[in-house]
Design a protein around this motif. Structure first.
Motif, PDB file in Angstrom:
ATOM      1  N   ILE A  93      20.445  16.433  -8.894  1.00 29.34           N
ATOM      2  CA  ILE A  93      20.604  15.896  -7.540  1.00 29.34           C
ATOM      3  C   ILE A  93      19.326  15.175  -7.097  1.00 29.34           C
ATOM      4  O   ILE A  93      19.385  14.093  -6.516  1.00 29.34           O
ATOM      5  N   ILE A  94      18.177  15.750  -7.413  1.00 27.59           N
ATOM      6  CA  ILE A  94      16.914  15.062  -7.131  1.00 27.59           C
ATOM      7  C   ILE A  94      16.866  13.755  -7.924  1.00 27.59           C
ATOM      8  O   ILE A  94      16.458  12.713  -7.412  1.00 27.59           O
ATOM      9  N   LYS A 149       4.287  15.941  -0.804  1.00 26.40           N
ATOM     10  CA  LYS A 149       5.472  15.841   0.042  1.00 26.40           C
ATOM     11  C   LYS A 149       6.380  17.061  -0.095  1.00 26.40           C
ATOM     12  O   LYS A 149       7.140  17.375   0.814  1.00 26.40           O
ATOM     13  N   LEU A 150       6.296  17.747  -1.221  1.00 21.56           N
ATOM     14  CA  LEU A 150       7.098  18.961  -1.430  1.00 21.56           C
ATOM     15  C   LEU A 150       6.673  20.092  -0.494  1.00 21.56           C
ATOM     16  O   LEU A 150       7.468  20.977  -0.194  1.00 21.56           O
ATOM     17  N   LYS A 151       5.444  20.051  -0.032  1.00 28.44           N
ATOM     18  CA  LYS A 151       4.921  21.136   0.809  1.00 28.44           C
ATOM     19  C   LYS A 151       5.709  21.315   2.097  1.00 28.44           C
ATOM     20  O   LYS A 151       5.695  22.390   2.691  1.00 28.44           O
ATOM     21  N   THR A 152       6.414  20.293   2.521  1.00 28.90           N
ATOM     22  CA  THR A 152       7.253  20.355   3.727  1.00 28.90           C
ATOM     23  C   THR A 152       8.524  21.168   3.479  1.00 28.90           C
ATOM     24  O   THR A 152       9.160  21.606   4.426  1.00 28.90           O
ATOM     25  N   TRP A 153       8.865  21.360   2.237  1.00 28.83           N
ATOM     26  CA  TRP A 153      10.123  21.996   1.846  1.00 28.83           C
ATOM     27  C   TRP A 153       9.810  23.246   1.025  1.00 28.83           C
ATOM     28  O   TRP A 153       9.759  23.197  -0.204  1.00 28.83           O
ATOM     29  N   LEU A 170      18.003  26.078  -1.244  1.00 24.23           N
ATOM     30  CA  LEU A 170      17.449  25.064  -2.143  1.00 24.23           C
ATOM     31  C   LEU A 170      18.269  23.780  -2.065  1.00 24.23           C
ATOM     32  O   LEU A 170      17.722  22.696  -1.862  1.00 24.23           O
ATOM     33  N   PHE A 171      19.587  23.904  -2.218  1.00 24.70           N
ATOM     34  CA  PHE A 171      20.441  22.719  -2.180  1.00 24.70           C
ATOM     35  C   PHE A 171      20.384  22.049  -0.808  1.00 24.70           C
ATOM     36  O   PHE A 171      20.379  20.820  -0.711  1.00 24.70           O
ATOM     37  N   LEU A 204      19.157  18.148  -0.381  1.00 24.61           N
ATOM     38  CA  LEU A 204      20.006  17.137   0.257  1.00 24.61           C
ATOM     39  C   LEU A 204      19.380  16.595   1.539  1.00 24.61           C
ATOM     40  O   LEU A 204      19.497  15.407   1.830  1.00 24.61           O
ATOM     41  N   THR A 205      18.708  17.440   2.285  1.00 20.93           N
ATOM     42  CA  THR A 205      18.055  16.997   3.525  1.00 20.93           C
ATOM     43  C   THR A 205      16.822  16.145   3.203  1.00 20.93           C
ATOM     44  O   THR A 205      16.592  15.112   3.829  1.00 20.93           O
ATOM     45  N   ALA A 206      16.051  16.580   2.229  1.00 20.98           N
ATOM     46  CA  ALA A 206      14.821  15.858   1.871  1.00 20.98           C
ATOM     47  C   ALA A 206      15.130  14.484   1.284  1.00 20.98           C
ATOM     48  O   ALA A 206      14.457  13.502   1.605  1.00 20.98           O
ATOM     49  N   GLY A 207      16.122  14.399   0.419  1.00 23.36           N
ATOM     50  CA  GLY A 207      16.459  13.116  -0.201  1.00 23.36           C
ATOM     51  C   GLY A 207      15.236  12.436  -0.774  1.00 23.36           C
ATOM     52  O   GLY A 207      14.482  13.021  -1.546  1.00 23.36           O
TER      53      GLY A 207
END
Length: 182
Positions: free
Chosen positions: A16-17, A96-100, A122-123, A127-130
């Motif tokens: 998905i990523i 940028k991953l640090k936000t998630w 996780l999913f 999906l929100t991060a895109g």
């Protein structure tokens, strides 16, 4: 996304990523449907399948190379008559991953990630991060022209092999044997 999931056999988080990454690459290069694109993928896990399904870059058509670097990244470029082609390298940006937090824990293989209790979150984060977790850089990649070859017989196995796959009279498979006969 559905075609990628079917091809991959399930909609894995990495796939998905990867779909988001390929869509980002399409935007950056302004790729038209059916356009011939070349890619070098830096991992054999999940990501190559998104490139194959969406951009039709495959190892079989010689438009996808996989480099086992362990990085969740790839480069894309158009065909070029020059020795180098301009393109983009797309990658998951660790800053940028640090936000998630859940995505970061999964991505970094942190022991705090619990597949049983955190998969839904996780999913949701993926999906929100895109594309928000992605970065790109302009790159130049070497263009590998088709090489002329003749058929040679491997001195070890006796099979026909293109001359470009031979070294010292032995084919690449015999030089780096990945199987043994029973």
């Amino acid at each position: 996304m559905a075609l990628c999931g079917e091809f991959h056999t399930y909609p894995a988080p990495g796939l998905i990523i990867g779909v988001s990454m390929v869509e980002y690459a399409r935007e950056l290069l302004s790729i038209r449907p059916g356009e011939k694109i070349y890619a070098v993928c830096e991992t054999p896990k999940c990501l190559p399948d998104a490139l194959q399904v969406i951009l039709h870059c495959t190892c079989g058509n010689n438009r996808l190379r996989i480099v086992r670097a362990g990085r969740f990244a790839f480069t894309v470029n158009r065909a070029s008559e020059e020795s180098m082609a301009r393109g983009f390298r797309i990658f998951v940006d660790q800053e940028k991953l640090k936000t998630w937090p859940t995505l970061l824990a999964w991505f970094t293989h942190d022991s705090c990630f619990d597949k049983k209790t955190m998969t839904d979150r996780l999913f949701e984060e993926i999906l929100t991060a895109g594309q928000q977790i992605l970065s790109s850089e302009r790159v130049r990649v070497p263009v590998h022209k088709k090489e002329w070859w003749s058929t040679k017989i491997c001195e070890s196995c006796g099979q026909m092999v293109p001359s470009t796959f031979m070294s010292g009279g032995v084919c690449a498979a015999c030089a780096d044997k990945y199987y043994e006969l029973e």
